[in-house]
Design an enzyme around this catalytic site. Sequence first.
Site, PDB file in Angstrom:
ATOM      1  CG  MET A  30       2.583  16.321 -27.183  1.00 32.88           C
ATOM      2  SD  MET A  30       1.596  15.266 -26.108  1.00 32.88           S
ATOM      3  CE  MET A  30       0.397  14.625 -27.241  1.00 32.88           C
ATOM      4  N   GLY A  31       5.805  16.273 -30.880  1.00 34.16           N
ATOM      5  CA  GLY A  31       6.606  15.616 -31.908  1.00 34.16           C
ATOM      6  C   GLY A  31       5.756  14.923 -32.955  1.00 34.16           C
ATOM      7  CG  HIS A  34       1.324  17.002 -38.700  1.00 32.01           C
ATOM      8  ND1 HIS A  34       0.758  18.257 -38.697  1.00 32.01           N
ATOM      9  CD2 HIS A  34       0.889  16.398 -37.565  1.00 32.01           C
ATOM     10  CE1 HIS A  34       0.009  18.397 -37.623  1.00 32.01           C
ATOM     11  NE2 HIS A  34       0.077  17.284 -36.902  1.00 32.01           N
ATOM     12  N   GLY A  36       1.102  20.705 -40.360  1.00 38.18           N
ATOM     13  CA  GLY A  36       0.357  21.577 -39.443  1.00 38.18           C
ATOM     14  C   GLY A  36       1.320  22.219 -38.451  1.00 38.18           C
ATOM     15  CG  HIS A  37       3.412  19.838 -35.508  1.00 42.42           C
ATOM     16  ND1 HIS A  37       3.266  18.527 -35.853  1.00 42.42           N
ATOM     17  CD2 HIS A  37       2.841  19.977 -34.278  1.00 42.42           C
ATOM     18  CE1 HIS A  37       2.637  17.876 -34.880  1.00 42.42           C
ATOM     19  NE2 HIS A  37       2.362  18.732 -33.923  1.00 42.42           N
ATOM     20  NE  ARG A 187      -3.806  10.203 -30.072  1.00 37.90           N
ATOM     21  CZ  ARG A 187      -3.755  11.265 -29.254  1.00 37.90           C
ATOM     22  NH1 ARG A 187      -4.043  12.460 -29.724  1.00 37.90           N
ATOM     23  NH2 ARG A 187      -3.426  11.124 -27.985  1.00 37.90           N
TER      24      ARG A 187
HETATM   25  O1  PAF Z   1      -1.180  19.797 -28.821  1.00 37.92           O
HETATM   26  C1  PAF Z   1      -0.206  19.199 -28.324  1.00 37.92           C
HETATM   27  O2  PAF Z   1       0.680  18.695 -29.033  1.00 37.92           O
HETATM   28  C2  PAF Z   1      -0.098  19.099 -26.812  1.00 37.92           C
HETATM   29  O3  PAF Z   1      -1.348  18.962 -26.222  1.00 37.92           O
HETATM   30  C3  PAF Z   1       0.706  20.236 -26.173  1.00 37.92           C
HETATM   31  C4  PAF Z   1       0.026  21.578 -26.373  1.00 37.92           C
HETATM   32  C5  PAF Z   1       2.101  20.279 -26.766  1.00 37.92           C
HETATM   33  C6  PAF Z   1       0.820  19.998 -24.665  1.00 37.92           C
HETATM   34  O4  PAF Z   1       1.454  18.777 -24.393  1.00 37.92           O
END
Ligand code: PAF
Length: 281
Positions: A30-31, A34, A36-37, A187
């Site tokens: 969801m953008g 960080h 982790g992504h 967040r």
């Molecule tokens: O973890 C998230 O960022 C969201 O829940 C996901 C998996 C992209 C679904 O909107």
Amino acid sequence: MDVVRRVRAMKEACAAARAEGKTVGFVPTMGALHDGHLSLVRRVRAQADLTVVSIFVNPTQFGSSEDFARYPRDLVHDADVLAREGVDILFAPEADEMYPPGEATFVEVAGLSDKLEGRSRPGHFRGVATVVTKLFEIVAPHVAAFGQKDAQQVLIIKTLARDLMMDVEVLVLPTKREEDGLAMSSRNVLLTPDERRAARAIPRALEAVRTALEAGEREPGKLLAAGKAILVEAPLLRIDYVELVDPDKLDPVAKVQGAMLLVVAVFAGSTRLIDNVVLRS
Ligand code: PAF
């Protein structure tokens, strides 16, 4: 890196890659990216020929009183970060592209979706399961990666992929933490400095339970009390739940044995934070 905004174009790009014999790796997000992504992106990139990342703040997984409007968004910065990571395609659809008017179909993973996060956030996992199913249908990835921080979410996604017979390998990667132990989360940027300081109590609470377990405590209630004591003392934090659950079914454990998932959800001011660790007796 190509930025794709349309479902049709995204389907065609992935289908073309598959037709050329390429493997497709996918990281749905969801953008507000960080580290982790980025650990998910790097892992997928190491395995797949074509790496796709989606950024879509999915409205259906937010309750009406939740933080959809204030959820952090910075597509320009995120796109820049992903391009530097060597991502091939960023899929960033608008809401009406993912949910065209007349939409009537939802995906619900029964049993797991009403517990823990689902109990506190009714409908949340229906939104997650629906959007992930749509994204998997659009991208048709060979492999997709998610973070262990959202332990219940990954369990639900693994279950839906299995039940809907999707040919996707779902990878779950360890939670990335800040230096003081706080789990990385989009967040976290919403926290005030005081809330951010208070949030350090979350990893300390998880650690306190682990320490009590290692010291020989075997009563689930007493183990949880060790963690709750730390959260209760932290200013600005309000506990939603602290539970020790079975890692597959998410039911509270009656007895300490084998692998257990210790899960925490708190509010720091109005920002909801979750974390978890796997404990073994
Ligand atoms: O973890 C998230 O960022 C969201 O829940 C996901 C998996 C992209 C679904 O909107």
